[in-house]
Write an enzyme that holds these catalytic residues in place. Sequence first.
Site, mmCIF file in Angstrom:
data_model
loop_
_atom_site.group_PDB
_atom_site.id
_atom_site.type_symbol
_atom_site.label_atom_id
_atom_site.label_comp_id
_atom_site.label_asym_id
_atom_site.label_seq_id
_atom_site.Cartn_x
_atom_site.Cartn_y
_atom_site.Cartn_z
ATOM 1 N NE ARG A 1 -3.949 7.818 9.553
ATOM 2 C CZ ARG A 1 -3.857 6.766 8.743
ATOM 3 N NH1 ARG A 1 -2.815 6.603 7.949
ATOM 4 N NH2 ARG A 1 -4.818 5.879 8.705
ATOM 5 C CG HIS B 1 -4.182 1.364 10.693
ATOM 6 N ND1 HIS B 1 -3.689 2.564 10.221
ATOM 7 C CD2 HIS B 1 -3.632 0.406 9.916
ATOM 8 C CE1 HIS B 1 -2.858 2.339 9.202
ATOM 9 N NE2 HIS B 1 -2.810 1.031 9.002
ATOM 10 C CD GLU C 1 -4.442 1.743 3.136
ATOM 11 O OE1 GLU C 1 -4.337 0.513 3.106
ATOM 12 O OE2 GLU C 1 -3.518 2.510 2.798
ATOM 13 C CG ASN D 1 -3.307 6.058 3.425
ATOM 14 O OD1 ASN D 1 -3.241 7.189 3.913
ATOM 15 N ND2 ASN D 1 -3.566 4.985 4.143
ATOM 16 C CE1 TYR E 1 2.985 3.509 1.425
ATOM 17 C CE2 TYR E 1 0.591 3.350 1.419
ATOM 18 C CZ TYR E 1 1.782 3.537 2.099
ATOM 19 O OH TYR E 1 1.766 3.755 3.442
ATOM 20 C CD GLU F 1 -0.921 4.547 5.726
ATOM 21 O OE1 GLU F 1 -0.452 3.748 4.876
ATOM 22 O OE2 GLU F 1 -1.717 4.201 6.598
HETATM 23 C C1 FCB Z 1 -0.936 0.782 3.978
HETATM 24 C C2 FCB Z 1 -1.329 0.547 5.423
HETATM 25 C C3 FCB Z 1 -0.169 0.714 6.391
HETATM 26 C C4 FCB Z 1 1.128 0.181 5.844
HETATM 27 C C5 FCB Z 1 1.387 0.684 4.449
HETATM 28 C C6 FCB Z 1 2.671 0.207 3.862
HETATM 29 O O1 FCB Z 1 -1.814 0.091 3.139
HETATM 30 O O2 FCB Z 1 -2.352 1.431 5.795
HETATM 31 O O3 FCB Z 1 -0.556 0.122 7.604
HETATM 32 O O4 FCB Z 1 1.131 -1.182 5.943
HETATM 33 O O5 FCB Z 1 0.325 0.322 3.608
#
Ligand code: FCB
Length: 444
Positions: free
Chosen positions: A75, A119, A164, A290, A292, A351
């Site tokens: 990607r 992006h 995002e 995505n 985290y 992600e």
């Molecule tokens: C996400 C973004 C990516 C990167 C990660 C850590 O929010 O999409 O570009 O910065 O975080």
Amino acid sequence: MPRFPADFAWGVATSSYQIEGAVAEDGRSESIWDTFCRKPGAIRDGHTGDVAADHYHRWPQDIKLMADLGITSYRFSIAWPRVQPHGRGPGNGPGLDFYDRLVDGLLATGITPVPTLYHWDLPQELEDEGGWLSRQTAQRFGDYAGLAAQRLADRVPMWITLNEPFVVTAFAYALGIHAPGQTLMLDALPTAHYQLLGHGLATAALRAAGVRQVAITNNYSPAWPATDSEQDVAAARAFDTLQNKLFTDPILRRAYPDLSALGIGEAGLDCVQDGDLAVISAPIDALGVNYYSPTRLSALPGSPLPFQMEPIPGYPVTAFGWPVVPAGLTELLRLLRDRYADVLPPVYITENGCSADDKVAGDGTIDDQPRIRYLDGHIRAVHDAIVSGVDVRGYLVWSLMDNFEWSEGYHQRFGLVYVDFGTQQRTPKSSFAWYRDLIAAQRT
Ligand code: FCB
């Protein structure tokens, strides 16, 4: 590691402004990030993406790294200012040629290219005309999608429209942390609608160019109330609406979620015109997720946003300070399945990854055990979700290599590959070998 389905996609992700550099080459125009990086104090230590990881020149070497890794999907994002410098009108030949060569190079290596159209690097000229606060930008984005697809759709099966959009609305237009640095708070809401409309118009343009698979990538985060008080539970619910529903309900359910808990009535979305939701809710073939970390929230009465973020104690944290909660990913995937049920398309984790305090040892190696632990835990969490019936089709690590981490500049390293930004030398970290072995074991 438990076994994933045989056709599960294994990959990595990057984005144009974070890796390409070459900001003034071959007819690329300025993006909002070029402008924002020059604003004193906007980026830690005044770093910029002018050179980044120099991927624009070193892409053959980077494809070689991906081949060594054994991934099946890559990607990346297309820089709008590179392929359509004025944000309208004809394409820029050399810019389009770059992505053409990249796509051919990937295919020759057996890697499926998965481009994201946006992006975050909006042509500055469009920002000058209102950016995502303007309905025109949605129209322009649709046209640009058609232009990119005309060149690449014959070889590219799956396309992602936006990355995002929640972060764009929140960080770029409400809080001013990202380009273009506007601080409109809740008045940033039209940027949500115009991005969604842009997604819908881009979807139509991609279909017209023969694209079979269209997706959008959202970032999601389970919203945990800080306590079980009614106020904190309501705060978490309000945050959940903003982050997890606002950019998904209109697409999958053809309706905006109830925003009244945020003090937003009908008037807050008076930019929505008849027919917009039909465009926005055109069927998509996959949802990019995505993830985290989860977010913990307490009530903040009397403030424009009725919540504030709280630390999540009891978990390790990444170099960024983000809590490491793999089970949050399983929870999130089940939430999406329960919430959207029959209308949830197949999911790809587009992600997931962590920044770590990577140190180059005397012998030149980088032994990033925290990243291995992070990835191991989260990949297992995806498997747990699959076992409980969520249709997850792929997992992409953020990121292939260290890169420009937005307002943090080069301070947060997310790569499987270490980049020395002085020499541009690439060195695979221990996590690279670990992920390579995992993919190889899954594919035999
Ligand atoms: C996400 C973004 C990516 C990167 C990660 C850590 O929010 O999409 O570009 O910065 O975080």
